[in-house]
Design a protein around this motif. Structure first.
Motif, PDB file in Angstrom:
ATOM      1  N   HIS A 212      32.599-109.145 -18.426  1.00  0.00           N
ATOM      2  CA  HIS A 212      33.173-109.055 -19.775  1.00  0.00           C
ATOM      3  C   HIS A 212      32.873-110.338 -20.561  1.00  0.00           C
ATOM      4  O   HIS A 212      33.117-111.428 -20.053  1.00  0.00           O
ATOM      5  CB  HIS A 212      34.691-108.882 -19.705  1.00  0.00           C
ATOM      6  CG  HIS A 212      35.117-107.515 -19.304  1.00  0.00           C
ATOM      7  ND1 HIS A 212      35.150-107.102 -17.991  1.00  0.00           N
ATOM      8  CD2 HIS A 212      35.515-106.462 -20.039  1.00  0.00           C
ATOM      9  CE1 HIS A 212      35.560-105.853 -17.935  1.00  0.00           C
ATOM     10  NE2 HIS A 212      35.789-105.434 -19.173  1.00  0.00           N
TER      11      HIS A 212
ATOM     12  N   ASP B  19      33.803-113.005 -23.624  1.00  0.00           N
ATOM     13  CA  ASP B  19      35.090-113.385 -24.191  1.00  0.00           C
ATOM     14  C   ASP B  19      35.318-112.594 -25.480  1.00  0.00           C
ATOM     15  O   ASP B  19      34.388-112.027 -26.051  1.00  0.00           O
ATOM     16  CB  ASP B  19      35.156-114.901 -24.421  1.00  0.00           C
ATOM     17  CG  ASP B  19      34.109-115.368 -25.419  1.00  0.00           C
ATOM     18  OD1 ASP B  19      34.269-115.089 -26.631  1.00  0.00           O
ATOM     19  OD2 ASP B  19      33.120-115.993 -24.990  1.00  0.00           O
ATOM     20  N   ARG B  20      36.563-112.518 -25.923  1.00  0.00           N
ATOM     21  CA  ARG B  20      36.926-111.682 -27.078  1.00  0.00           C
ATOM     22  C   ARG B  20      36.165-112.082 -28.343  1.00  0.00           C
ATOM     23  O   ARG B  20      35.758-111.229 -29.119  1.00  0.00           O
ATOM     24  CB  ARG B  20      38.433-111.769 -27.344  1.00  0.00           C
ATOM     25  CG  ARG B  20      39.279-110.983 -26.368  1.00  0.00           C
ATOM     26  CD  ARG B  20      39.305-109.506 -26.804  1.00  0.00           C
ATOM     27  NE  ARG B  20      40.060-108.698 -25.898  1.00  0.00           N
ATOM     28  CZ  ARG B  20      41.289-108.292 -26.113  1.00  0.00           C
ATOM     29  NH1 ARG B  20      41.929-108.634 -27.192  1.00  0.00           N
ATOM     30  NH2 ARG B  20      41.890-107.532 -25.228  1.00  0.00           N
TER      31      ARG B  20
ATOM     32  N   SER C 201      33.164-113.449 -28.628  1.00  0.00           N
ATOM     33  CA  SER C 201      31.782-112.965 -28.516  1.00  0.00           C
ATOM     34  C   SER C 201      31.710-111.453 -28.690  1.00  0.00           C
ATOM     35  O   SER C 201      30.808-110.937 -29.353  1.00  0.00           O
ATOM     36  CB  SER C 201      31.182-113.357 -27.169  1.00  0.00           C
ATOM     37  OG  SER C 201      31.152-114.758 -27.035  1.00  0.00           O
TER      38      SER C 201
ATOM     39  N   HIS D 209      38.209-105.159 -26.499  1.00  0.00           N
ATOM     40  CA  HIS D 209      38.577-105.526 -25.124  1.00  0.00           C
ATOM     41  C   HIS D 209      37.851-104.690 -24.065  1.00  0.00           C
ATOM     42  O   HIS D 209      37.897-105.017 -22.890  1.00  0.00           O
ATOM     43  CB  HIS D 209      40.097-105.432 -24.929  1.00  0.00           C
ATOM     44  CG  HIS D 209      40.631-104.040 -25.009  1.00  0.00           C
ATOM     45  ND1 HIS D 209      40.893-103.416 -26.214  1.00  0.00           N
ATOM     46  CD2 HIS D 209      40.934-103.139 -24.042  1.00  0.00           C
ATOM     47  CE1 HIS D 209      41.335-102.201 -25.979  1.00  0.00           C
ATOM     48  NE2 HIS D 209      41.377-102.001 -24.671  1.00  0.00           N
TER      49      HIS D 209
END
Length: 192
Positions: A24, A26-27, A29, A52
């Protein structure tokens, strides 16, 4: 008699979970990737992925017994421990699949030794019946609604390099409104 069989089948299904392993961003990005897609005015009707849920699937495990999740977590931990943190430089936004009815718009980029190694280790440990498809590093940003034939839609992308230092085990539930994801664990990438 029929009702008992239906009840038994329901209990068996409720003891199974659908799993995959993912990286994942980061938020911040993830938000930047969605903004880059939003600038594309020539895209047919689509549904953006929730910020998310943007991820790179490393391996799809599938439906497993709930009783096996502990062993799966241990396997993810061991696979991650043998791989160094991963740097990835996506370079374009395009459609998937390349031919026929397009369902997905994704950010794409080249593979690397570390990505391939993590994919190989997770696949060896967790996938019983592997389809022979090459690993294609990508993160889904949107789903076309409905799928259509726009193959070849591809745009260059300039975003900073991503660094992944963890891999997640994720449970996916398919709902009428789309998939619902729940992270079950995070394992650190830390080559010995």
């Amino acid at each position: 008699m029929k009702r008992r069989a239906v009840d038994r089948e329901h209990r068996q299904r409720s003891r199974r979970v659908r799993l995959f392993c993912a990286l994942h961003p980061d938020r911040l990005s993830a938000g930047e990737l969605l903004e880059a897609l939003g600038a594309a005015e020539d895209l047919p009707p689509h549904r953006l992925m929730p910020e998310h849920q943007i991820h790179m699937t490393m391996v799809f495990i599938g439906d497993v017994d709930l009783a096996d999740v502990g062993e799966i977590k241990e396997s993810v931990e061991r696979a991650a421990a043998a791989v160094e943190p991963i740097c990835w430089s996506p370079d374009r936004i395009g459609t998937l699949p390349d031919r026929g009815q397009v369902r997905t718009v994704a950010v794409k980029g080249p593979t690397s030794n570390a990505l391939e190694e993590l994919h190989r280790r997770l696949t060896q440990r967790l996938v019983r019946h592997q389809k022979s498809r090459p690993f294609l590093p990508h993160m889904t940003l949107a789903r076309l609604t409905p799928p259509c034939d726009i193959g070849g839609w591809d745009r260059p992308l300039e975003v900073p390099q991503f660094t992944f230092d963890t891999v997640q085990l994720v449970q996916s539930r398919l709902l009428p409104t789309g998939a619902d994801h729940k992270q079950l664990m995070t394992a650190s990438l830390r080559s010995r």
